[in-house]
Scaffold this active site. Structure first.
Site, PDB file in Angstrom:
ATOM      1  N   HIS A   1       0.835  -1.067   0.216  1.00 23.51           N
ATOM      2  CA  HIS A   1       0.251  -0.036  -0.189  1.00 23.51           C
ATOM      3  C   HIS A   1       0.875   1.461   0.035  1.00 23.51           C
ATOM      4  O   HIS A   1       1.265   2.409   1.071  1.00 23.51           O
ATOM      5  CB  HIS A   1      -1.027  -0.295   1.063  1.00 23.51           C
TER       6      HIS A   1
ATOM      7  N   GLU B   1      -8.864  -5.456  -4.568  1.00 26.00           N
ATOM      8  CA  GLU B   1      -7.780  -6.261  -3.807  1.00 26.00           C
ATOM      9  C   GLU B   1      -8.101  -7.985  -3.611  1.00 26.00           C
ATOM     10  O   GLU B   1      -6.985  -9.331  -3.536  1.00 26.00           O
ATOM     11  CB  GLU B   1      -7.635  -6.407  -1.953  1.00 26.00           C
TER      12      GLU B   1
HETATM   13  C1  DHB Z   1      -8.878  -1.996   5.872  1.00 25.09           C
HETATM   14  C2  DHB Z   1      -8.808  -2.130   5.177  1.00 25.09           C
HETATM   15  C3  DHB Z   1      -7.080  -2.806   3.963  1.00 25.09           C
HETATM   16  O1  DHB Z   1      -7.527  -4.162   3.016  1.00 25.09           O
HETATM   17  C4  DHB Z   1      -6.711  -1.993   3.773  1.00 25.09           C
HETATM   18  O2  DHB Z   1      -5.858  -1.993   2.641  1.00 25.09           O
HETATM   19  C5  DHB Z   1      -7.262  -0.465   4.579  1.00 25.09           C
HETATM   20  C6  DHB Z   1      -7.312  -0.625   5.749  1.00 25.09           C
HETATM   21  C7  DHB Z   1      -9.813  -0.669   6.777  1.00 25.09           C
HETATM   22  O3  DHB Z   1     -10.444  -1.854   6.702  1.00 25.09           O
HETATM   23  O4  DHB Z   1      -9.789   0.143   7.655  1.00 25.09           O
HETATM   24 FE    FE Z   2      -5.705  -2.909   1.517  1.00 25.94          FE
END
Ligand code: DHB
Ligand code: FE
Length: 278
Positions: free
Chosen positions: A59, A240
């Site tokens: 990320h 994802e």
């Molecule tokens: C959240 C989920 C994710 O897949 C991510 O990369 C960042 C945050 C979440 O649910 O807050």
């Molecule tokens: Fe994520």
């Protein structure tokens, strides 16, 4: 010969890692979620893989937005938890498996999947949170990990079908590794969620449950999902889920579904976990 013995698809929610790291996983909000992880932990401990290939997305932690490879294999001896703005998670470093990783690199490139190579790469919540979900809080992770990072955060992402085919190629590559290794493949991310824009807070249990059903029964239907459908039905970060298709492609036809857990909302997403044995 090496053999893929298990596959897992799981969400990678940062707040799940934080709940565990702060000892808050027993509170009213998290307890039902961590209870849902227990069956998967027991199951994976009984499988005891020798090594795991973890298909996840970075990320913008290891890669900047200026440099975004589509598929990257981690070849290092060790990968450190990334600092995502709050310091590195206090979880063990992740041991790699350079020998199998280099074999995968050679076989996949020969199979026309042009993988980028990472000799050094910090791993963010996309990889470390699923390890916590599946292994708890050990002093060292119970198996080495080969990180396989997929670009899902920046247009254009690989197609769902490309991901499924990459998984099939991983299956062939593992089967040609001479050492007797029992390999697990873990795909992370999802399920339905959107963190930004007008539809932030979206989740879609109907879509997610059908995705879980067809991951077992009809993965080719999921491999045919186009990006517009995925973003419309699962949200922008629901994209994802294409990484679960890498995992499923690696398992071949008709693996046995061993465990499933679904819960929403958790943090900003719908949380899913599914486990297979071959
Ligand atoms: C959240 C989920 C994710 O897949 C991510 O990369 C960042 C945050 C979440 O649910 O807050
Ligand atoms: Fe994520």
């Amino acid at each position: 010969m090496a053999r893929i013995v298990a596959g897992v698809g799981t969400s990678h929610i940062p707040a799940v890692g934080a709940a565990l790291d702060r000892g808050e996983h027993g509170n009213a909000y998290w307890a039902p979620i961590f209870a849902g992880f227990e069956g998967a932990r027991d199951w994976l401990a009984s499988i005891a893989p020798d090594v795991a290939i973890v298909v996840y997305n970075d990320h913008a932690s290891a890669f900047s937005l200026e440099l975004t490879p589509t598929f990257t294999l981690g070849l290092a001896e060790v990968f450190r938890p990334a600092d995502q703005g709050y310091g590195r998670r206090k979880v063990p470093d992740v041991a790699g498996h350079p020998d199998l990783a280099v074999h995968l690199l050679e076989r996949l490139v020969a199979d026309e999947f042009d993988m980028a190579q990472a000799l050094e790469m910090d791993v963010d919540h996309g990889l470390t949170v699923p390890l916590s979900v599946l292994c708890g809080t050990p002093a060292a992770w119970p198996f080495p990990v080969i990180p396989l990072a997929v670009n899902v955060i920046k247009y254009p992402q690989p197609t769902a079908r490309r991901c499924f085919r990459l998984g099939e190629a991983i299956g062939r590559a593992v089967a040609s590794y001479p050492e007797d290794l029992r390999v697990a493949v873990i795909g992370t991310g999802g399920m339905s969620h959107q963190l930004q824009g007008e539809r932030a807070g979206l989740w879609n249990p109907e879509f997610d449950r059908a995705f879980l059903d067809d991951l077992t029964a009809d993965p080719e239907r999921l491999a045919a999902l186009d990006h517009v459908t995925l973003v419309r039905d699962a949200g922008s970060e629901g994209m994802e889920l294409i990484m679960w298709l890498v995992m499923r492609g690696a398992l071949g036809i008709a693996p046995r579904e061993a465990y499933r857990f679904y819960h929403y909302p958790a943090s900003n997403t719908a949380l899913g976990l599914i486990a297979f044995e071959t």
